[in-house]
Design a protein around this motif. Structure first.
Motif, PDB file in Angstrom:
ATOM      1  N   VAL A   1     -10.863  11.334   9.250  1.00 46.85           N
ATOM      2  CA  VAL A   1     -11.697  10.156   9.515  1.00 46.85           C
ATOM      3  C   VAL A   1     -10.865   8.883   9.414  1.00 46.85           C
ATOM      4  CG1 VAL A   1     -13.663   8.806   8.688  1.00 46.85           C
ATOM      5  CG2 VAL A   1     -13.815  11.301   8.763  1.00 46.85           C
ATOM      6  N   ALA A   2      -9.874   8.863   8.500  1.00 45.24           N
ATOM      7  CA  ALA A   2      -8.965   7.724   8.309  1.00 45.24           C
ATOM      8  C   ALA A   2      -9.737   6.450   7.978  1.00 45.24           C
ATOM      9  CB  ALA A   2      -8.099   7.514   9.540  1.00 45.24           C
ATOM     10  N   PRO A   3     -10.433   6.403   6.830  1.00 44.06           N
ATOM     11  CA  PRO A   3     -11.294   5.255   6.519  1.00 44.06           C
ATOM     12  C   PRO A   3     -10.591   3.906   6.507  1.00 44.06           C
ATOM     13  CG  PRO A   3     -10.940   6.651   4.581  1.00 44.06           C
ATOM     14  CD  PRO A   3     -10.441   7.410   5.763  1.00 44.06           C
ATOM     15  N   ALA A   4      -9.368   3.833   5.993  1.00 38.90           N
ATOM     16  CA  ALA A   4      -8.672   2.542   5.940  1.00 38.90           C
ATOM     17  C   ALA A   4      -8.367   2.030   7.342  1.00 38.90           C
ATOM     18  CB  ALA A   4      -7.389   2.671   5.121  1.00 38.90           C
ATOM     19  N   TYR A   5      -7.899   2.912   8.198  1.00 40.76           N
ATOM     20  CA  TYR A   5      -7.571   2.513   9.570  1.00 40.76           C
ATOM     21  C   TYR A   5      -8.822   2.178  10.381  1.00 40.76           C
ATOM     22  CZ  TYR A   5      -7.210   3.652  14.524  1.00 40.76           C
ATOM     23  OH  TYR A   5      -7.371   3.661  15.876  1.00 40.76           O
ATOM     24  N   THR A   6      -9.811   3.081  10.386  1.00 44.47           N
ATOM     25  CA  THR A   6     -10.979   2.873  11.236  1.00 44.47           C
ATOM     26  C   THR A   6     -11.807   1.670  10.792  1.00 44.47           C
ATOM     27  OG1 THR A   6     -12.208   4.484   9.909  1.00 44.47           O
ATOM     28  CG2 THR A   6     -11.201   5.283  11.927  1.00 44.47           C
ATOM     29  N   PHE A   7     -11.927   1.472   9.482  1.00 41.61           N
ATOM     30  CA  PHE A   7     -12.790   0.394   9.016  1.00 41.61           C
ATOM     31  C   PHE A   7     -12.164  -0.979   9.253  1.00 41.61           C
ATOM     32  CE2 PHE A   7     -15.417  -2.019   5.962  1.00 41.61           C
ATOM     33  CZ  PHE A   7     -16.656  -1.587   6.392  1.00 41.61           C
ATOM     34  N   THR A   8     -10.852  -1.094   9.091  1.00 42.15           N
ATOM     35  CA  THR A   8     -10.220  -2.393   9.306  1.00 42.15           C
ATOM     36  C   THR A   8     -10.323  -2.825  10.766  1.00 42.15           C
ATOM     37  OG1 THR A   8      -8.238  -3.716   8.870  1.00 42.15           O
ATOM     38  CG2 THR A   8      -7.883  -1.527   9.793  1.00 42.15           C
ATOM     39  N   ALA A   9     -10.407  -1.863  11.675  1.00 44.54           N
ATOM     40  CA  ALA A   9     -10.511  -2.182  13.099  1.00 44.54           C
ATOM     41  C   ALA A   9     -11.956  -2.358  13.556  1.00 44.54           C
ATOM     42  CB  ALA A   9      -9.847  -1.092  13.920  1.00 44.54           C
ATOM     43  N   ALA A  10     -12.923  -1.789  12.819  1.00 45.12           N
ATOM     44  CA  ALA A  10     -14.314  -1.786  13.284  1.00 45.12           C
ATOM     45  C   ALA A  10     -15.201  -2.814  12.600  1.00 45.12           C
ATOM     46  CB  ALA A  10     -14.920  -0.397  13.101  1.00 45.12           C
TER      47      ALA A  10
ATOM     48  N   ASN B   1      -7.374  -6.428  12.602  1.00 41.16           N
ATOM     49  CA  ASN B   1      -6.860  -5.927  11.331  1.00 41.16           C
ATOM     50  C   ASN B   1      -7.403  -6.777  10.191  1.00 41.16           C
ATOM     51  OD1 ASN B   1      -5.446  -4.877   9.214  1.00 41.16           O
ATOM     52  ND2 ASN B   1      -3.421  -5.248  10.074  1.00 41.16           N
ATOM     53  N   VAL B   2      -8.650  -6.573   9.847  1.00 43.47           N
ATOM     54  CA  VAL B   2      -9.310  -7.396   8.838  1.00 43.47           C
ATOM     55  C   VAL B   2      -8.665  -7.211   7.462  1.00 43.47           C
ATOM     56  CG1 VAL B   2     -11.490  -7.841   7.643  1.00 43.47           C
ATOM     57  CG2 VAL B   2     -11.477  -7.403  10.102  1.00 43.47           C
ATOM     58  N   PHE B   3      -8.323  -5.992   7.113  1.00 46.82           N
ATOM     59  CA  PHE B   3      -7.707  -5.745   5.807  1.00 46.82           C
ATOM     60  C   PHE B   3      -6.428  -6.561   5.620  1.00 46.82           C
ATOM     61  CE2 PHE B   3      -9.722  -1.294   5.346  1.00 46.82           C
ATOM     62  CZ  PHE B   3     -10.742  -1.825   4.566  1.00 46.82           C
ATOM     63  N   PHE B   4      -5.627  -6.627   6.658  1.00 48.13           N
ATOM     64  CA  PHE B   4      -4.352  -7.335   6.553  1.00 48.13           C
ATOM     65  C   PHE B   4      -4.574  -8.820   6.270  1.00 48.13           C
ATOM     66  CE2 PHE B   4      -0.952  -9.802   8.631  1.00 48.13           C
ATOM     67  CZ  PHE B   4       0.134  -9.362   7.898  1.00 48.13           C
ATOM     68  N   HIS B   5      -5.536  -9.419   6.946  1.00 48.67           N
ATOM     69  CA  HIS B   5      -5.778 -10.851   6.781  1.00 48.67           C
ATOM     70  C   HIS B   5      -6.463 -11.181   5.459  1.00 48.67           C
ATOM     71  CE1 HIS B   5      -4.470 -12.111  10.797  1.00 48.67           C
ATOM     72  NE2 HIS B   5      -4.991 -10.981  11.238  1.00 48.67           N
ATOM     73  N   LEU B   6      -7.248 -10.254   4.931  1.00 49.71           N
ATOM     74  CA  LEU B   6      -7.954 -10.526   3.671  1.00 49.71           C
ATOM     75  C   LEU B   6      -7.182 -10.067   2.444  1.00 49.71           C
ATOM     76  CD1 LEU B   6     -11.672  -9.593   4.509  1.00 49.71           C
ATOM     77  CD2 LEU B   6     -10.506 -11.786   4.731  1.00 49.71           C
ATOM     78  N   SER B   7      -6.201  -9.217   2.633  1.00 51.77           N
ATOM     79  CA  SER B   7      -5.505  -8.640   1.477  1.00 51.77           C
ATOM     80  C   SER B   7      -4.812  -9.693   0.637  1.00 51.77           C
ATOM     81  CB  SER B   7      -4.495  -7.584   1.937  1.00 51.77           C
ATOM     82  OG  SER B   7      -3.538  -8.154   2.818  1.00 51.77           O
ATOM     83  N   GLY B   8      -4.168 -10.672   1.265  1.00 50.10           N
ATOM     84  CA  GLY B   8      -3.482 -11.726   0.521  1.00 50.10           C
ATOM     85  C   GLY B   8      -4.418 -12.556  -0.329  1.00 50.10           C
TER      86      GLY B   8
END
Length: 523
Positions: free
Chosen positions: A48-57, A311-318
């Motif tokens: 399912v790849a939750p980290a990948y799919t969720f950051t894109a969706a 890539n929402v995770f990338f922008h919010l991670s910082g």
């Protein structure tokens, strides 16, 4: 009882079962009893790849439905759960690595069964290329974060570098997938465990900052976010639901391993249910956390901002994790890489089954004598996915993205066929018990209808040139053209195979079968 007799040796056709029914299912030479419940769940979550799919969706979903992201996740989860129940019942009766292909063939006959198998193979093989591409992007992003050199991230945009690294990822995943399932399990325990721990850390940190007001757009938690009736329009609801269903796709890999699991009649079905429940809980937590921290506006870090949606995770991670932001990039890299490896399981075993039963050339039925895995099918899957990625990367990134978008239709296509196969196969047993009413009739029927409606809706909407990336051919949206082309190509290949290998299409190697109460007792 229904035949599940196994032959001792794999071959291009099934052996004659004890009951005398032509075309019974049989063993294919895979390593039996090597995957337990936990191992199957871990591989299911990996696929399912939750980290990948969720950051894109999550970004596109928020743009469409606003604060109702959790509601849409729940609604998208519903057909997946209902279909999972149908998968579980079919697997209990007919544990076979061909899953959708085998079950639809037994329920509706070889023609529909062949197309169900084609839908699964097309979706998974083409997604393999996308996963490898995502792994490349995040590898360079991670290196850029760790070194503090932002220019390194731009290397992913250099075509020849991108393709070369992508092929290396594909090669590594192929080697691991070719080896025994024990190797796959050991790797996935580490990759999936790390991925989930980072996502939980990210979610908790975002909730704490959102609740304390130390966030970009602090948004107080509201149970109304879980109300699907608050979505502004049906079009928005359907669009959000299509995205939601995509983020759950992949759990059925637990069923394609059924010939290699312990207690194959029960473990795969239980693993599928546990996988879906685990994923929906994780997605809901992440959705709530992101909304509480960023809101759904179009500001710099708002979930509705198109500039961060890829890539929402990338922008919010910082802003959320500070100096530990690189962990999120590592988690998404881990997610895409682990899913790349585990996703090989489904197409390889479906191709194996199709070769075994004579629906494809018998070379696909070859099993590695050392590792007891579908070696030939695994290599073919890797070559096709690699070639597709390389060609599409040279032509256009939009074509690649639209192809992946079009695969949403393929997901609804083969999941829907499988759900209806469950309903039809058990038609003589619907009312034998209250349990059968729900699990062999009502649940898979409702799940199948929802997916069928989504398939038709997406097919119609994607005809618009504005759908997807906005690319079009002859006035028709590229997503529509690609989706229809994949299906038509499957029909052409199927007709060709019917001419070359008529035995399967006559029902001689994998014939239709009736449920228990419809079968005549033995004498």
């Amino acid at each position: 009882m229904i035949d599940t007799t196994r032959a001792t040796e794999p071959g291009p056709g099934a052996t004659e079962p004890e009951s005398g029914v032509t075309g019974g299912i049989s063993r294919k030479g895979l390593s039996a009893g090597t995957v337990g419940l936990i191992g199957a769940v871990v591989i299911g979550i990996s696929c399912v790849a939750p980290a990948y799919t969720f950051t894109a969706a999550v970004g596109p979903t928020a743009s469409v439905v606003g604060l109702q992201v959790p509601a849409i996740i729940l609604v998208g989860f519903l057909p997946m759960l209902l279909v999972a129940f149908g998968y579980r019942e079919l697997n209990r009766r007919m544990p076979d690595s061909g899953t959708s292909f085998t079950w639809a063939s037994r329920a509706f006959g070889p023609w529909i069964g062949w197309m169900a198998g084609w839908g699964l193979i097309a979706a998974t093989i083409l997604v393999l290329s996308n996963l490898a591409g995502i792994a490349v992007e995040f590898l360079f992003l991670l290196i850029a974060q760790v070194t503090g050199n932002a220019a390194i991230a731009d290397l992913a945009g250099v075509t020849w570098i991108n393709i070369l690294v992508c092929l290396l990822f594909m090669l590594g995943a192929t080697v691991i997938s070719y080896r025994d399932m024990q190797t796959t399990q050991k790797l996935q325990y580490f990759l999936v465990g790390f991925q989930i721990l980072v996502l939980l850390f990210f979610a908790i940190a975002a909730i704490v900052k959102g609740a304390s007001g130390d966030a970009f757009d602090p948004t107080p938690f509201d149970w109304q976010w879980f109300n699907p009736f608050a979505v502004s329009s049906f079009s928005a609801f359907a669009a959000g639901l299509s995205l939601s269903i995509f983020i759950f796709w992949g759990w059925d890999v637990t069923l394609t391993m059924n010939e290699e699991t312990k207690d194959p009649e029960r473990t795969p079905g239980r693993a599928a249910t546990v996988t879906v429940l685990t994923i929906v809980a994780l997605y809901l937590l992440l959705a709530v956390a992101m909304i509480m921290f960023s809101g759904v506006g179009t500001g710099a870090l708002g979930l509705g901002n198109e500039d961060i949606q890829e890539n929402v995770f990338f922008h919010l991670s910082g802003p959320i994790l500070g100096p530990l932001a690189f962990l999120v990039s590592l988690a998404v890299l881990t997610s895409s890489a682990s899913s790349l490896q585990s996703t090989f399981v489904s197409p390889a075993r479906t191709l194996l089954a199709m070769g075994h039963y004579g629906a494809l050339p018998s070379t696909f039925s070859k099993v590695s004598p050392r590792f007891f895995t579908p070696g030939y099918a695994t290599i073919v899957s890797a070559i096709v996915a690699s070639a597709f990625y390389a060609v599409m990367r040279f032509l256009s990134e939009d074509v690649l993205w639209d192809t992946i978008t079009a695969l949403g239709m393929m997901i609804c296509f083969y999941y829907g066929i499988t759900a209806f196969a469950c309903v039809w196969y058990f038609r003589k047993q619907w009312f034998d018990s209250a349990r059968n009413v729900f699990f062999t009739f009502l649940f898979p029927l409702v799940g199948g209808v929802i997916l069928a409606v989504l398939f038709v809706t997406t097919l119609i909407d994607s005809m618009s040139p504005d759908y997807g990336s906005g690319s079009s051919i002859g006035g028709l949206g590229l997503v529509f053209v690609l989706g229809v082309t994949v299906i038509l190509l499957g029909i052409v290949v199927m007709v060709w195979q019917a001419v070359r290998r008529p035995a399967f299409f006559r029902g001689e190697t994998l014939g239709t079968d009736a449920p228990l109460s419809a079968r005549r007792p033995r004498r």
